[in-house]
Scaffold this active site. Structure first.
Site, PDB file in Angstrom:
ATOM      1  N   HIS A 157      -8.576  -5.123  -4.164  1.00 35.49           N
ATOM      2  CA  HIS A 157      -8.210  -4.094  -5.145  1.00 35.49           C
ATOM      3  C   HIS A 157      -6.743  -4.325  -5.525  1.00 35.49           C
ATOM      4  O   HIS A 157      -5.960  -4.883  -4.726  1.00 35.49           O
ATOM      5  CB  HIS A 157      -8.386  -2.701  -4.538  1.00 35.49           C
ATOM      6  N   GLU A 182      -4.203  -2.360  -5.684  1.00 36.11           N
ATOM      7  CA  GLU A 182      -3.222  -1.732  -4.796  1.00 36.11           C
ATOM      8  C   GLU A 182      -2.976  -2.568  -3.543  1.00 36.11           C
ATOM      9  O   GLU A 182      -1.841  -2.727  -3.090  1.00 36.11           O
ATOM     10  CB  GLU A 182      -3.699  -0.335  -4.358  1.00 36.11           C
ATOM     11  N   CYS A 187      -9.024   4.365  -4.103  1.00 35.39           N
ATOM     12  CA  CYS A 187     -10.187   4.650  -3.258  1.00 35.39           C
ATOM     13  C   CYS A 187      -9.675   4.951  -1.842  1.00 35.39           C
ATOM     14  O   CYS A 187      -8.483   4.789  -1.567  1.00 35.39           O
ATOM     15  CB  CYS A 187     -11.136   3.447  -3.254  1.00 35.39           C
ATOM     16  N   CYS A 229      -7.645   2.053  -0.255  1.00 36.50           N
ATOM     17  CA  CYS A 229      -6.307   1.861  -0.838  1.00 36.50           C
ATOM     18  C   CYS A 229      -5.376   3.032  -0.530  1.00 36.50           C
ATOM     19  O   CYS A 229      -4.194   2.827  -0.235  1.00 36.50           O
ATOM     20  CB  CYS A 229      -6.417   1.637  -2.339  1.00 36.50           C
TER      21      CYS A 229
END
Lengths: 143, 143
Positions: free
Chosen positions: A49, A51, A79, A82
């Site tokens: 992801h 992040e 999410c 993260c």
């Protein structure tokens, strides 16, 4: 909070091809120290992801796993993976664009701040319309 | 579930020096496909928990972000970051050793299965005494 950093994240996300267009920009002392886009599909890595990649790169750059004083700008609400990574990396402030009612972990689906007893500063809805539109357009295109 | 895989994780964790001794072993079709220890301090990377590194290496080895059918053995109950990563990576079963009352995200502090509506199979307390002792000894040593 500066809109230009979210604008920068939006521009980055637009370059995304195979993946859901999400980008993150890490700022320290009013300077970008790392940036990343979601590359889960492209790199076939579940944890890629935006992040997470921005944290990895910032840690590498500062040679320090602690990112105290850093601010993260991300186009979509993080999410749980993260959000927990952001809190554990000691990031001071998070600004996100679109809300994620399905997976958002800073209030929408769950509240990782509360779960992890964190006092991180979080603000959502920054350039929300643009951030939401980018993801919506992506899903309409691949359908 | 095979105790030998948790035994293997315990052996790996014992090699840890600067970091809290936690290790993870990923198993597919009764074979180890990746293994890792926590290296947050050593590598100065906030996300370098054993589970995350085991997922990254398994994804790389299989050239696939989906780890359906894989089983993860880890000496400590995963934190929210790792529990969410495990679920998102589509791992089928998780076996952990010691319970983590402060950060455990498979029931102790929060229940990531419930938060993420996952039906992943989770079983804790595997070789619990040995796993707990390893971490306890570490904290007694550094005090």
């Amino acid at each position: 909070m500066k809109l230009e950093y979210m604008q920068k994240a939006l521009e980055l996300a637009e370059f995304s091809r195979q993946d859901v267009p999400i980008a993150a920009v890490m700022v320290q002392n009013d300077k970008i120290i790392s940036q990343a886009v979601n590359t889960r599909e492209k790199e076939q890595q579940a944890i890629n992801h935006a992040e997470i990649l921005a944290i990895i790169r910032a840690n590498k750059r500062l040679q320090n796993w602690r990112l105290n004083g850093c601010e993260l700008y991300v186009t979509l609400e993080p999410c749980p993976m993260c959000a927990s990574a952001i809190i554990q990396a000691r990031i001071s402030k998070v600004y996100f664009g679109a809300y994620d009612l399905i997976n958002g972990a800073f209030g929408s689906k769950c509240d990782m701040k509360k779960i992890m007893n964190s006092n991180i500063e979080v603000k959502g809805g920054i350039l929300e319309d643009e951030c939401t539109k980018l993801i919506k357009n992506y899903f309409e295109r691949i359908r």
